[in-house]
Design a protein around this motif. Structure first.
Motif, PDB file in Angstrom:
ATOM      1  N   ARG A 153       0.749  -1.019   0.019  1.00  0.00           N
ATOM      2  CA  ARG A 153       0.143  -0.034  -0.016  1.00  0.00           C
ATOM      3  C   ARG A 153       0.913   1.185   0.090  1.00  0.00           C
ATOM      4  N   GLY A 154       0.267   2.561  -0.305  1.00  0.00           N
ATOM      5  CA  GLY A 154       1.166   3.566  -0.465  1.00  0.00           C
ATOM      6  C   GLY A 154       2.199   3.505  -1.243  1.00  0.00           C
ATOM      7  N   VAL A 155       3.471   3.959  -0.506  1.00  0.00           N
ATOM      8  CA  VAL A 155       4.544   4.152  -1.465  1.00  0.00           C
ATOM      9  C   VAL A 155       5.111   3.012  -2.161  1.00  0.00           C
ATOM     10  N   ARG A 156       4.625   1.927  -1.249  1.00  0.00           N
ATOM     11  CA  ARG A 156       5.074   0.531  -1.780  1.00  0.00           C
ATOM     12  C   ARG A 156       4.692   0.206  -3.180  1.00  0.00           C
ATOM     13  N   LEU A 157       3.652   0.969  -3.863  1.00  0.00           N
ATOM     14  CA  LEU A 157       3.324   0.708  -5.150  1.00  0.00           C
ATOM     15  C   LEU A 157       4.454   1.229  -6.019  1.00  0.00           C
ATOM     16  N   PHE A 158       5.197   1.891  -5.650  1.00  0.00           N
ATOM     17  CA  PHE A 158       6.504   2.570  -6.439  1.00  0.00           C
ATOM     18  C   PHE A 158       7.121   1.040  -6.635  1.00  0.00           C
ATOM     19  N   GLN A 159       7.161   0.204  -6.033  1.00  0.00           N
ATOM     20  CA  GLN A 159       8.099  -1.041  -6.143  1.00  0.00           C
ATOM     21  C   GLN A 159       7.182  -1.949  -7.092  1.00  0.00           C
ATOM     22  N   THR A 160       5.989  -2.142  -6.709  1.00  0.00           N
ATOM     23  CA  THR A 160       5.044  -3.028  -7.633  1.00  0.00           C
ATOM     24  C   THR A 160       4.408  -2.670  -8.773  1.00  0.00           C
ATOM     25  N   HIS A 161       4.031  -1.263  -8.795  1.00  0.00           N
ATOM     26  CA  HIS A 161       3.209  -0.938  -9.894  1.00  0.00           C
ATOM     27  C   HIS A 161       3.872   0.421 -10.262  1.00  0.00           C
ATOM     28  N   PRO A 162       5.278   0.309 -10.770  1.00  0.00           N
ATOM     29  CA  PRO A 162       5.986   1.534 -11.006  1.00  0.00           C
ATOM     30  C   PRO A 162       5.417   2.359 -12.219  1.00  0.00           C
ATOM     31  N   GLY A 163       4.756   1.690 -13.327  1.00  0.00           N
ATOM     32  CA  GLY A 163       4.330   2.320 -14.373  1.00  0.00           C
ATOM     33  C   GLY A 163       3.125   3.232 -14.034  1.00  0.00           C
ATOM     34  N   LEU A 164       2.357   2.642 -13.282  1.00  0.00           N
ATOM     35  CA  LEU A 164       1.138   3.515 -12.708  1.00  0.00           C
ATOM     36  C   LEU A 164       1.807   4.716 -11.880  1.00  0.00           C
ATOM     37  N   ILE A 165       2.572   4.611 -11.166  1.00  0.00           N
ATOM     38  CA  ILE A 165       2.878   5.748 -10.387  1.00  0.00           C
ATOM     39  C   ILE A 165       3.688   6.643 -11.529  1.00  0.00           C
ATOM     40  N   ALA A 166       4.623   6.280 -12.225  1.00  0.00           N
ATOM     41  CA  ALA A 166       5.306   7.007 -13.201  1.00  0.00           C
ATOM     42  C   ALA A 166       4.264   7.873 -14.016  1.00  0.00           C
ATOM     43  N   GLU A 167       3.211   7.261 -14.545  1.00  0.00           N
ATOM     44  CA  GLU A 167       2.029   7.888 -15.499  1.00  0.00           C
ATOM     45  C   GLU A 167       1.474   9.009 -14.296  1.00  0.00           C
ATOM     46  N   GLN A 168       1.156   8.718 -13.143  1.00  0.00           N
ATOM     47  CA  GLN A 168       0.755   9.869 -12.378  1.00  0.00           C
ATOM     48  C   GLN A 168       1.294  10.823 -12.204  1.00  0.00           C
ATOM     49  N   LEU A 169       2.634  10.660 -11.881  1.00  0.00           N
ATOM     50  CA  LEU A 169       3.575  11.885 -11.782  1.00  0.00           C
ATOM     51  C   LEU A 169       3.797  12.718 -13.002  1.00  0.00           C
ATOM     52  N   GLN A 170       3.879  11.920 -14.311  1.00  0.00           N
ATOM     53  CA  GLN A 170       3.939  12.728 -15.520  1.00  0.00           C
ATOM     54  C   GLN A 170       2.679  13.534 -15.757  1.00  0.00           C
ATOM     55  N   ALA A 171       1.665  13.043 -15.343  1.00  0.00           N
ATOM     56  CA  ALA A 171       0.477  14.056 -15.631  1.00  0.00           C
ATOM     57  C   ALA A 171       0.346  15.058 -14.603  1.00  0.00           C
ATOM     58  N   ILE A 172       0.838  14.955 -13.401  1.00  0.00           N
ATOM     59  CA  ILE A 172       0.848  16.064 -12.474  1.00  0.00           C
ATOM     60  C   ILE A 172       1.929  17.171 -13.010  1.00  0.00           C
ATOM     61  N   PHE A 173       3.069  16.543 -13.518  1.00  0.00           N
ATOM     62  CA  PHE A 173       3.995  17.732 -13.886  1.00  0.00           C
ATOM     63  C   PHE A 173       3.872  18.119 -15.181  1.00  0.00           C
ATOM     64  N   LEU A 174       3.057  17.691 -16.013  1.00  0.00           N
ATOM     65  CA  LEU A 174       2.654  18.223 -17.212  1.00  0.00           C
ATOM     66  C   LEU A 174       1.514  19.216 -17.002  1.00  0.00           C
ATOM     67  N   ALA A 175       0.658  19.043 -16.009  1.00  0.00           N
ATOM     68  CA  ALA A 175      -0.510  19.624 -15.900  1.00  0.00           C
ATOM     69  C   ALA A 175      -0.133  21.117 -14.979  1.00  0.00           C
ATOM     70  N   SER A 176       0.944  20.839 -14.277  1.00  0.00           N
ATOM     71  CA  SER A 176       1.449  21.842 -13.396  1.00  0.00           C
ATOM     72  C   SER A 176       2.012  23.133 -13.890  1.00  0.00           C
ATOM     73  N   LYS A 177       2.462  22.956 -15.349  1.00  0.00           N
ATOM     74  CA  LYS A 177       2.931  23.979 -16.101  1.00  0.00           C
ATOM     75  C   LYS A 177       3.946  24.862 -15.176  1.00  0.00           C
ATOM     76  N   ASN A 178       4.876  24.528 -14.628  1.00  0.00           N
ATOM     77  CA  ASN A 178       5.918  24.791 -13.928  1.00  0.00           C
ATOM     78  C   ASN A 178       5.493  25.647 -12.614  1.00  0.00           C
ATOM     79  N   ARG A 179       4.325  25.569 -12.199  1.00  0.00           N
ATOM     80  CA  ARG A 179       3.718  26.200 -10.932  1.00  0.00           C
ATOM     81  C   ARG A 179       4.299  25.531  -9.674  1.00  0.00           C
ATOM     82  N   ALA A 180       4.307  25.851  -8.453  1.00  0.00           N
ATOM     83  CA  ALA A 180       4.738  25.431  -7.419  1.00  0.00           C
ATOM     84  C   ALA A 180       3.732  24.612  -6.713  1.00  0.00           C
ATOM     85  N   LEU A 181       4.231  23.213  -6.506  1.00  0.00           N
ATOM     86  CA  LEU A 181       3.274  22.462  -5.951  1.00  0.00           C
ATOM     87  C   LEU A 181       4.243  21.351  -4.964  1.00  0.00           C
TER      88      LEU A 181
END
Length: 249
Positions: free
Chosen positions: A76-104
Motif C-alpha cells: 500500500r502507499g509508497v510501496r506501489l512504487f515497487q510493485t506498480h512503477p508504471g502506474l506511479i510514473a504515469e501519475q507523476l508525469q500527468a501532475i508534472f505536465l498539468a502543473s505548467k511549472n507552478r509550485a506544487l
C-alpha cells in the motif's frame, strides 16, 4: 454565514473529480489525468498532491493487488512504487505536465524510512528527466503515519520539505488496531496520540500539517492548536465546522 467560498466549492470539486477519473473500471488515460489535474490546479494557489494511496481498505478495480492476511501491513502507499512503477510514473508525469511549472507539493504516503523517501523522490526526478520536464519548483514531503518515522524526524529534516501527520493510520499502527475492525476501536483522543504529535512538532524543522479525522474532531482541535499545529486538512463537508471551532478555540 452559509455561503461557501470559492475554495470550499473547489474542495468539493476535487472530491467529484477524484471519483470521476480515479474510481472507474478502467485506468484513466494519461490525457484524462492531465485534464483532471488542470481543473484542480485552477482552483487553488497552494496545493499538495499525494501519490496514489491504495491498499488496506482502499482498492481500485483496475489494479490487482495480492491477497494478503494483513493488507494494512502489506502492499500500500509508497510501496506501489515497487510493485506498480508504471502506474506511479504515469501519475507523476500527468501532475508534472498539468502543473505548467507552478509550485506544487508532492507527498508520499506510508513512508517508513529515510531511504524509502529518497528512492521515491529519485523515482519522481527520473520521470521528469525522461520526459524533459522541469520540476525544480516542486517540493517533496511525507505522510507521517508509520511509527518508525517518529524516531527518524531529525534525519528526515535534512531531506524533506514538509510533513503531514496522517492521524488515521498513525492511530491504527500505534495501537495495533485495524481502523476498519468491526469491534475493536482505538481511542482517537488518547493522550498517547497527542504525545506522538507533540514529539513530532518538537523535533521537526519543516512545516507540519494534520490530516485524517482528528483534524476535524471538535475535541482535538484545541489540543492541536496548543501544540503549535497551524494547518489542518479536512474533508469538504467539515471545512465550515472546523473554521468555527478554530475561531472559538
Amino acid at each position: 454565514n452559509s455561503a461557501k467560498t470559492a475554495k470550499e466549492e473547489g474542495a468539493e470539486g476535487i472530491g467529484l473529480l477524484r471519483s470521476e477519473f480515479l474510481f472507474k473500471e478502467e485506468k484513466p488515460s494519461l490525457e484524462v489525468q492531465i485534464q483532471a489535474y488542470k481543473e484542480i490546479f485552477t482552483l487553488f494557489d497552494d496545493l499538495t498532491i499525494r501519490t496514489l494511496d491504495i491498499g488496506g481498505d482502499k482498492a481500485l478495480p483496475y489494479i490487482n493487488l495480492p491477497k494478503e492476511d494483513n493488507p494494512f501491513l502489506g502492499i500500500r502507499g509508497v510501496r506501489l512504487f515497487q510493485t506498480h512503477p508504471g502506474l506511479i510514473a504515469e501519475q507523476l508525469q500527468a501532475i508534472f505536465l498539468a502543473s505548467k511549472n507552478r509550485a506544487l507539493k508532492i507527498m508520499f504516503p506510508m513512508i517508513s524510512s529515510v531511504e524509502e523517501f529518497n528512492e521515491a523522490k529519485l523515482f519522481a526526478q527520473k520521470v521528469a528527466k525522461k520526459h524533459q520536464l522541469d520540476i525544480a519548483q516542486l517540493q517533496f514531503g511525507i505522510m507521517i503515519e508509520v511509527p518508525s518515522v517518529l524516531f527518524l524526524i531529525e534525519i528526515f529534516n535534512e531531506v524533506v520539505d514538509f510533513y503531514s501527520i496522517g492521524t488515521n493510520d498513525l492511530t491504527q499502527y500505534l495501537f495495533a488496531i485495524e481502523r476498519t475492525h468491526p469491534t475493536l476501536k482505538a481511542d482517537t483522543l488518547s493522550p498517547v496520540l497527542f504525545d506522538a504529535i507533540e514529539a513530532i512538532v518538537k523535533k521537526a524543522t519543516k512545516p507540519i500539517s494534520i490530516c485524517g479525522e482528528l483534524a476535524a474532531n471538535k475535541g482535538a482541535i484545541p489540543k492541536l492548536l496548543n501544540l503549535g499545529i497551524k494547518t489542518l486538512s479536512v474533508s469538504p463537508k467539515n471545512v465550515a465546522q472546523t473554521k468555527e471551532e478554530i475561531r472559538h478555540a
